[in-house]
Write an enzyme that holds these catalytic residues in place. Structure first.
Site, PDB file in Angstrom:
ATOM      1  N   HIS A  45       0.838  -1.233  -0.143  1.00 37.50           N
ATOM      2  CA  HIS A  45       0.160   0.105   0.045  1.00 37.50           C
ATOM      3  C   HIS A  45       0.558   1.329   0.229  1.00 37.50           C
ATOM      4  O   HIS A  45       0.101   2.300   0.226  1.00 37.50           O
ATOM      5  CB  HIS A  45      -1.083  -0.150   1.094  1.00 37.50           C
ATOM      6  CG  HIS A  45      -0.204   0.129   2.236  1.00 37.50           C
ATOM      7  ND1 HIS A  45       0.586  -1.126   2.944  1.00 37.50           N
ATOM      8  CD2 HIS A  45       0.189   1.007   3.287  1.00 37.50           C
ATOM      9  CE1 HIS A  45       1.254  -0.678   4.077  1.00 37.50           C
ATOM     10  NE2 HIS A  45       0.956   0.630   4.163  1.00 37.50           N
ATOM     11  N   HIS A  77       1.485   6.988  -0.300  1.00 37.02           N
ATOM     12  CA  HIS A  77       0.829   6.261   0.683  1.00 37.02           C
ATOM     13  C   HIS A  77      -0.655   6.037   0.031  1.00 37.02           C
ATOM     14  O   HIS A  77      -1.320   7.000   0.031  1.00 37.02           O
ATOM     15  CB  HIS A  77       0.589   6.949   1.952  1.00 37.02           C
ATOM     16  CG  HIS A  77       0.315   5.670   3.066  1.00 37.02           C
ATOM     17  ND1 HIS A  77      -1.050   5.369   3.266  1.00 37.02           N
ATOM     18  CD2 HIS A  77       0.899   5.154   4.013  1.00 37.02           C
ATOM     19  CE1 HIS A  77      -0.868   4.241   4.229  1.00 37.02           C
ATOM     20  NE2 HIS A  77       0.279   4.117   4.595  1.00 37.02           N
TER      21      HIS A  77
END
Length: 156
Positions: free
Chosen positions: A59, A74
């Site tokens: 992620h 992110h």
């Protein structure tokens, strides 16, 4: 001093970091930058800068430029809880990448379905001076941007 242009890793609406609904990012605890609120589609997240991938998680990823500027992308908030579901990496840790290169395919609908915010913060790691980050006009106006558009510049 060097200036690094940091580009949007995903398409969407450009957002100031202070408007990210997560205090760690909004208050610059990780570093300063900007964010993109992506469309609710399956999209490719690309490298915002050229450099070496020093950290790759399902992620999130960190790329360090040749000028030693570390940029964190992110994908979504609290998405570590998904344990990789909804993310497919196309590079490996240690790879050298160029700005615009596909890094991770991001299944935004699955993140939204899990009840998580899909916004994508992009920050210069450990940048403690907010004045060293100059956001682009699209961020200042909350405009829709394409992946690869200028998000901000960082002076180091």
């Amino acid at each position: 001093m060097s200036t690094t242009s940091v580009h949007a890793p995903v398409p969407g609406r450009a957002v100031t970091l202070g408007d990210v609904p997560d205090p760690v990012f909004a208050q610059g605890m990780v570093g300063y930058g900007a964010a993109v609120d992506p469309p609710h589609d399956i999209i490719d997240a690309v490298a915002p800068v050229s450099g070496r991938v020093i950290k790759l998680m399902p992620h999130a990823y960190i790329i360090v430029t040749s000028e030693n500027v570390g940029v964190l992308v992110h994908l979504g908030l609290d998405t570590v809880a998904l344990q990789g579901a909804g993310f497919s990496a196309h590079v490996s840790e240690g790879d050298t990448v160029t700005a615009g290169q596909t890094m991770i395919t991001y299944d935004v609908p699955s993140v939204v379905a899990a009840g998580l915010n899909p916004i994508v913060p992009v920050v210069v790691m450990d940048e403690r001076e907010p004045g060293n980050i100059v956001v682009g006009d699209d961020v200042a106006t909350g405009a829709e941007i394409a992946a690869g558009s200028l998000l901000f510049t960082a002076d180091k």
